[in-house]
Design a protein around this motif. Structure first.
Motif, PDB file in Angstrom:
ATOM      1  N   VAL A 212       0.835  -1.200   0.000  1.00 39.74           N
ATOM      2  CA  VAL A 212       0.000   0.000   0.000  1.00 39.74           C
ATOM      3  C   VAL A 212       0.867   1.245   0.000  1.00 39.74           C
ATOM      4  N   SER A 213       1.912   1.246   0.807  1.00 40.61           N
ATOM      5  CA  SER A 213       2.778   2.415   0.881  1.00 40.61           C
ATOM      6  C   SER A 213       3.504   2.673  -0.440  1.00 40.61           C
ATOM      7  N   MET A 214       3.981   1.613  -1.094  1.00 41.16           N
ATOM      8  CA  MET A 214       4.666   1.790  -2.369  1.00 41.16           C
ATOM      9  C   MET A 214       3.727   2.380  -3.409  1.00 41.16           C
ATOM     10  N   ALA A 215       2.498   1.888  -3.440  1.00 46.90           N
ATOM     11  CA  ALA A 215       1.538   2.379  -4.428  1.00 46.90           C
ATOM     12  C   ALA A 215       1.073   3.792  -4.129  1.00 46.90           C
ATOM     13  N   ALA A 216       0.856   4.090  -2.852  1.00 46.82           N
ATOM     14  CA  ALA A 216       0.272   5.375  -2.485  1.00 46.82           C
ATOM     15  C   ALA A 216       1.300   6.493  -2.334  1.00 46.82           C
ATOM     16  N   ALA A 258      -7.549   1.356   0.480  1.00 41.25           N
ATOM     17  CA  ALA A 258      -6.773   2.590   0.554  1.00 41.25           C
ATOM     18  C   ALA A 258      -7.079   3.537  -0.612  1.00 41.25           C
ATOM     19  N   ASN A 259      -8.175   3.270  -1.329  1.00 38.49           N
ATOM     20  CA  ASN A 259      -8.594   4.123  -2.448  1.00 38.49           C
ATOM     21  C   ASN A 259      -7.610   4.069  -3.614  1.00 38.49           C
ATOM     22  N   ILE A 260      -6.980   2.922  -3.785  1.00 37.83           N
ATOM     23  CA  ILE A 260      -6.061   2.706  -4.899  1.00 37.83           C
ATOM     24  C   ILE A 260      -6.717   1.710  -5.841  1.00 37.83           C
ATOM     25  N   SER A 261      -7.038   2.139  -7.043  1.00 33.47           N
ATOM     26  CA  SER A 261      -7.701   1.253  -7.991  1.00 33.47           C
ATOM     27  C   SER A 261      -6.685   0.326  -8.643  1.00 33.47           C
ATOM     28  N   LEU A 262      -7.169  -0.796  -9.164  1.00 35.67           N
ATOM     29  CA  LEU A 262      -6.317  -1.812  -9.787  1.00 35.67           C
ATOM     30  C   LEU A 262      -6.593  -1.853 -11.280  1.00 35.67           C
ATOM     31  N   ARG A 263      -5.562  -1.630 -12.066  1.00 35.22           N
ATOM     32  CA  ARG A 263      -5.709  -1.755 -13.524  1.00 35.22           C
ATOM     33  C   ARG A 263      -4.352  -1.943 -14.175  1.00 35.22           C
TER      34      ARG A 263
END
Length: 269
Positions: A212-216, A258-263
């Motif tokens: 999550v931290s890497m993505a956000a 965490a409000n991070i979409s996947l695509r």
């Protein structure tokens, strides 16, 4: 490292997106392993073995068929010609050999995908070839040229900050920065070698938190517990562990929460 988890808690003030990828179709002949079918429920792209380190014509066709049916982006996972070592042992190869190996494997998988009405989307070198292309300019250039000569629309997956990504940009191909949720990093942004202490995050909690931290926020752990900056366009989910599907579920659920979409990279909203 649990005492550092609070430092990796991201701010949820902006919607972001990330790709989840997994290595796929890495059996051959009568042998299969991994949790391919279960992982297709969570990933947005797959990297299919192309016959050198693993895979064969039948497993390639089957893997491509399942992936296209699931609606995930299909990529090629070319490796070194070392099935006994599963492509994880470095070999002293020339740039010309690297080019030939990649064209041969990517071209073969692309033919299967096209025969089913799909299109190959990306190339991610496997194992030792991945790491060699990440630090050796000639090998990186050969891998990217091979991908471009097969299809200039192909994206190139490589380690965050690697020479492979720099070379992809130089040759005009899309560069996708890859990170690993369950691995620690060196201060220079490269992965801690598996043979060194602390190379793997010990708990699912820590791996999920890092993903999550890497993505956000672009933050990752070093083996010593420090935090470094990293770019996460895609997160690799290892599919060969006994709890791979559960691990993938935990990561995908945490990212969405965490409000991070996947695509997949380049996917149209």
């Amino acid at each position: 490292m649990n005492d550092r988890l609070d430092q990796l808690t991201p701010r949820l003030d902006a919607a972001k997106a990330v790709d989840l990828n997994c290595d796929f179709g890495e059996g051959f002949g009568a042998y299969s392993f991994g949790q391919d079918d279960e992982l297709l429920r969570y990933v947005t792209s797959v990297n299919i073995a192309c016959g050198f380190h693993a895979g064969d014509p039948h497993t390639m066709r089957t893997a491509a068929r399942k992936s296209l049916a699931a609606g995930v982006a299909v990529g090629a996972h070319p490796g070194l010609p070392d099935r006994l070592g599963f492509g994880r042992r470095e070999m002293k190869i020339t740039a010309s050999e690297a080019y030939d190996y990649v064209v041969y494997q990517v071209g073969a998988l692309s033919a299967f995908v096209q025969a089913m009405g799909g299109r190959l989307r990306h190339v991610k070198p496997h194992g030792a070839l991945y790491h060699m292309a990440g630090r050796d300019q000639e090998i990186a250039a050969a891998v990217v040229k091979a991908a471009a000569d097969v299809d200039k629309r192909l994206l190139v997956f490589g380690g965050s900050g690697s020479l492979l990504l720099n070379e992809a940009r130089r040759q005009g191909l899309g560069a996708v920065s890859e990170v690993f949720a369950d691995r620690t990093y060196r201060a220079d942004g490269t992965l801690t070698p598996r043979r060194e202490p602390g190379a793997l995050l010990a708990s699912t909690e820590a791996a999920v938190q890092q993903a999550v931290s890497m993505a956000a926020e672009g933050k990752a752990y070093t083996a010593s517990g420090d935090i470094i900056a990293i770019k996460a366009d895609t997160i690799c989910l290892h599919g060969d562990g006994p709890h791979a599907a559960a691990f993938a579920h935990s990561i995908s659920s945490a990212l969405l929460a965490a409000n991070i979409s996947l695509r997949a990279p380049g996917a149209v909203l």
